[in-house]
Design a protein around this motif. Structure first.
Motif, short mmCIF file in Angstrom:
data_model
loop_
_atom_site.label_atom_id
_atom_site.label_comp_id
_atom_site.label_asym_id
_atom_site.label_seq_id
_atom_site.Cartn_x
_atom_site.Cartn_y
_atom_site.Cartn_z
N UNK A 1 0.84 -1.19 0.00
CA UNK A 1 0.00 0.00 0.00
C UNK A 1 0.87 1.23 0.00
N UNK A 2 1.89 1.26 0.90
CA UNK A 2 2.75 2.43 0.95
C UNK A 2 3.72 2.40 -0.22
N UNK A 3 4.43 1.29 -0.39
CA UNK A 3 5.52 1.26 -1.35
C UNK A 3 5.05 1.23 -2.79
N UNK A 4 3.77 0.93 -3.00
CA UNK A 4 3.25 0.96 -4.37
C UNK A 4 2.81 2.36 -4.76
N UNK A 5 2.79 3.27 -3.80
CA UNK A 5 2.36 4.64 -4.10
C UNK A 5 3.43 5.34 -4.94
N UNK A 6 2.99 5.96 -6.05
CA UNK A 6 3.95 6.55 -7.00
C UNK A 6 4.73 7.69 -6.36
N UNK A 7 4.07 8.49 -5.54
CA UNK A 7 4.76 9.63 -4.93
C UNK A 7 5.79 9.15 -3.90
N UNK A 8 5.44 8.11 -3.15
CA UNK A 8 6.39 7.54 -2.19
C UNK A 8 7.61 7.01 -2.93
N UNK A 155 -7.56 -0.93 -0.13
CA UNK A 155 -6.59 0.17 -0.09
C UNK A 155 -6.63 0.93 1.23
N UNK A 156 -7.81 1.13 1.79
CA UNK A 156 -7.92 1.86 3.06
C UNK A 156 -8.30 0.94 4.21
N UNK A 161 -7.08 -6.09 9.08
CA UNK A 161 -7.70 -6.68 7.89
C UNK A 161 -6.68 -7.37 7.00
N UNK A 162 -5.39 -7.22 7.33
CA UNK A 162 -4.36 -7.80 6.48
C UNK A 162 -4.51 -9.31 6.37
N UNK A 163 -5.20 -9.94 7.34
CA UNK A 163 -5.33 -11.39 7.29
C UNK A 163 -6.08 -11.84 6.03
N UNK A 164 -6.82 -10.93 5.43
CA UNK A 164 -7.57 -11.31 4.22
C UNK A 164 -6.64 -11.59 3.05
#
Lengths: 326, 102
Positions: A1-8, A155-156, A161-164
């Motif tokens: 989620x974080x590392x796939x962000x283009x700005x990050x 995404x949010x 919820x990561x267990x999903x």
């Protein structure tokens, strides 16, 4: 989620990016703390942490997080257990770079271009000649269950919820891959060295889907077999088919799985060019930090075990590209 | 107590028992619908499905987006590089190496 962000991703290129293990940088127990007390990486990280604003450095306690640090350990930004939200991390990176602009002028830092690098493997396996990369994931428990991250849905999502969509990985280094290649003079189907099969089972067939779990003790390996069968040679390469079974049970947890895999071997250079194996089975129980206390099964689980090689360097004309690893 | 009274009591008991059985059956059916579904049996890997399961278990490109950042795997050499370049460091640290099992 974080590392796939283009700005990050864009902002991270302004930094020398590094991943390392929190517990080895700053252990939380006395014995390990004494062991690393004089290690330069520990001293550097500790000194940086003590400069952080209150609330952003967690002491005593976990030091997991994201930290933006000047070359001499100066505080720029950061937080322990930093959020998984791209907006928050973007804001921290931007603040860090604003502070960096002031700092670099004050101290006369050269601010040279950071070479692009490719992500490696953990240092204990990265330079070994034959490395297996292992992934683990829950298998569907009912028709249509995806067990994967869905950007539209997740995404949010909240932290738990990561267990999903949880998955994890593990690594195992061997001295060479020849133990996974049938003897050319032997029968068409041969057993893989049982010691290697047991080692694979003990060290990487671990339910770490939701978090770390310990390796299996020797006594937990009730059954571990793998055969390899030579196929025809085509264009100088021989196919290999692997079949096997494992049963692991230490009284707290268990895994029973069937294995199937395929390999490609080049006899001329004696290189196991490709090795891909899946283990599909049923798990029960919980262990250490694998967050299964409310999900003890039995439930299906899968592992993918492949030979890993360092990723190719990106091809950019004129780029200063290197592979950086210890 | 007269015989008629006893017969009324017997009928009442049977009615009560029948209502109880119906209620328990309804409850059982409701629980069966609402209870979490039992996990399916794990599939058997073979030549036909192996590649599909390999892809299923392995992370997708999106799930591995963190690797596109380009992570060095140890802090101290990264610090030395940063000092040589005169550049800041972005450190990602977890229990379990972030490039390994966390």
């Amino acid at each position: 989620m974080v590392w796939s962000d283009a700005r990050v991703q864009q902002l991270s290129r302004e930094f020398v990016t590094v991943a390392d293990e929190a517990y080895m940088l700053y252990p939380e127990d006395e014995w390990n703390l004494k062991r690393v007390a004089d290690a330069p990486q520990h001293r550097f990280f500790k000194a940086y942490g003590e400069r952080m604003p209150e609330g952003d450095w967690h002491h005593p306690g976990t030091k997991q997080g994201l930290y933006m640090i000047g070359p001499d350990g100066e505080y720029l930004e950061g937080r322990f257990a930093a959020s998984g939200l791209p907006d928050d991390i973007t804001a921290r990176l931007e603040r860090a770079l604003e502070r960096w602009q002031t700092l670099r002028k004050e101290k006369g830092y050269a601010n040279k271009a950071v070479p692009r690098v490719v992500s490696s493997a953990p240092p204990e396996v990265a330079d070994r000649p034959f490395v297996l990369r292992v992934h683990s994931r829950d298998l569907p428990r009912h028709e249509g269950q995806q067990c994967r991250f869905d950007p539209a849905r997740d995404q949010q999502a909240g932290w738990m919820d990561f267990t999903r969509w949880a998955w994890n990985e593990n690594w195992l280094a061997l001295d060479d891959g020849r133990a996974l290649v049938p003897d050319a003079d032997g029968p068409q189907q041969q057993p893989v060295d049982p010691r290697l099969v047991r080692r694979i089972a003990q060290q990487v067939l671990i339910d770490n889907v939701r978090g770390q779990a310990g390796t299996w003790p020797e006594t937990a390996v009730k059954h571990a077999t793998l055969t390899m069968e030579r196929g025809p040679v085509t264009k100088g390469r021989a196919t290999i088919v692997y079949r096997g079974e494992v049963e692991l049970d230490d009284g707290q947890r268990s895994i029973r799985a069937e294995l199937y895999g395929e390999g490609l071997y080049e006899p001329k250079v004696r290189d196991l060019e490709r090795f891909e194996l899946v283990a599909l089975g049923t798990r029960t129980g919980a262990h250490t930090f694998n967050q299964r206390n409310d999900d003890r099964g039995p439930a299906p689980i899968g592992f993918a075990i492949v030979r890993w090689r360092p990723e190719p360097l990106p091809k950019e004309p004129g780029a200063n590209v290197e592979r950086r690893q210890r | 107590m007269g015989v008629d009274s006893i017969r009324r009591i017997d009928r009442a008991d049977r009615d009560a028992a029948r209502r109880y059985r119906v209620a328990m059956l309804a409850l059982t059916l409701a629980l069966a619908v609402l209870a979490p579904q039992q996990p399916t049996t794990a599939p058997h890997p073979d030549a036909d499905n192996f590649r599909e399961w390999l892809t299923f278990v392995q992370p997708s490109t999106d799930e591995e987006a963190y690797r596109t950042i380009g992570w060095r795997n140890a802090l101290w050499p990264a610090v030395q590089e940063a000092q040589q370049l005169g550049r800041p460091i972005l450190l990602w640290t977890m229990n379990g190496h972030p490039l390994g099992c966390t």
